[in-house]
Design an enzyme around this catalytic site. Sequence first.
Site, PDB file in Angstrom:
ATOM      1  N   ASP A   1       0.853  -1.198   0.000  1.00 27.99           N
ATOM      2  CA  ASP A   1       0.000   0.000   0.000  1.00 27.99           C
ATOM      3  C   ASP A   1       0.885   1.244   0.000  1.00 27.99           C
ATOM      4  OD1 ASP A   1      -2.238   1.482   2.458  1.00 27.99           O
ATOM      5  OD2 ASP A   1      -2.335   1.526   0.265  1.00 27.99           O
TER       6      ASP A   1
ATOM      7  N   ASP B   1      -8.141   0.986   7.000  1.00 25.53           N
ATOM      8  CA  ASP B   1      -7.126   0.841   8.044  1.00 25.53           C
ATOM      9  C   ASP B   1      -7.677   1.386   9.366  1.00 25.53           C
ATOM     10  OD1 ASP B   1      -3.638   1.935   8.404  1.00 25.53           O
ATOM     11  OD2 ASP B   1      -4.873   0.491   9.481  1.00 25.53           O
ATOM     12  N   THR B   2      -8.099   2.629   9.364  1.00 23.31           N
ATOM     13  CA  THR B   2      -8.517   3.296  10.602  1.00 23.31           C
ATOM     14  C   THR B   2      -9.649   2.565  11.324  1.00 23.31           C
ATOM     15  OG1 THR B   2      -7.815   5.427   9.725  1.00 23.31           O
ATOM     16  CG2 THR B   2      -9.358   5.492  11.552  1.00 23.31           C
TER      17      THR B   2
ATOM     18  N   GLY C   1      -8.910   5.958   2.042  1.00 23.75           N
ATOM     19  CA  GLY C   1      -9.532   6.796   3.071  1.00 23.75           C
ATOM     20  C   GLY C   1     -10.992   6.451   3.272  1.00 23.75           C
TER      21      GLY C   1
ATOM     22  N   HIS D   1      -7.460  10.085   4.311  1.00 15.99           N
ATOM     23  CA  HIS D   1      -6.957   9.061   5.238  1.00 15.99           C
ATOM     24  C   HIS D   1      -7.190   9.487   6.679  1.00 15.99           C
ATOM     25  CE1 HIS D   1      -4.233   7.990   1.707  1.00 15.99           C
ATOM     26  NE2 HIS D   1      -4.845   6.868   1.988  1.00 15.99           N
TER      27      HIS D   1
END
Length: 283
Positions: free
Chosen positions: A81, A231-232, A208, A179
């Site tokens: 990534d 991801d978050t 994001g 993001h």
Amino acid sequence: MLVTGREILQDAHKNNYAVGAFNVNNMEIVQAIIEAAEETNSPVILQASQGGLKYAGVEYIAGLGKIAAYNAKVPVALHLDHGTDFDQVMLCIRHGFTSVMIDGSRFELDENIAITKKVIEVAHAVGVSVEAELGKIGGTEDHITVDERDVTFTDPEEAKRFVEETNVDYLAIAVGTAHGLYKGEPKLDFDRIKTIKEITGIPLVLHGSSGVPEESIKKAVSLGINKINIDTDLRVAFAAAIKDFLKENPDNIDPRKILGPAKYAMKEAVMEKMHLFGSVGRA
Ligand code: G3H
Ligand code: ZN
């Protein structure tokens, strides 16, 4: 089984659904994602960012990812990534990654095309798929930050030229996401997604994506987004489970007991995303 990103995303592109690409940094996150994919019979992409490679090392990320993929009952791609330079991309290919992103979005168009073509020449020669980024996506992903005033939405005409000149397998586009944790509700430029899809005819990638309203995700998928980066939201699930466990069990010192609930919470979060993206049952 371990497959290329192209194999997974070409099916998603043809059948108008999206596949989750989840950032991994350790064994528990990898296991949570694979268990979620097998339970929902969904293809999935394991991806490592700059921060993930720095934290675990490319050997561990590649080792965990390949072992997980070889033993998985569903198609799994191992993806770099936001690869920032040619050498790092080559390092990941050498370690068995089956998909790589060369993120040349910080460059002018001609330079982004040039670096992307250079990576594709090698990657395609050894059967590895390539993602690139056009336009500048805001926010911070580990060590990469794009300031709000520098966000540049993807220009459809530039996207047409970019795809024709590079033959990239899938393209990350800037259409209103950022993001990290959002301060307000992100507004996606759906017309832009639709136009870029029509004009390029390849799988499109949404970065994001954590915190984007479900209705917006569904609409973006219907218009041609086929890879959705998360991801978050996994970090949020992981951290909340650890905090809850330690509040209830302040004296527990066993990492397996502490990480177990976090793994389960992430698995639940991943399955929710797979249902939302439409990849359930597509393996
Ligand atoms: O490349 C990774 C993803 O774009 C992360 O996005 O912070 O919204 O989960 P996220
Ligand atoms: Zn990203």
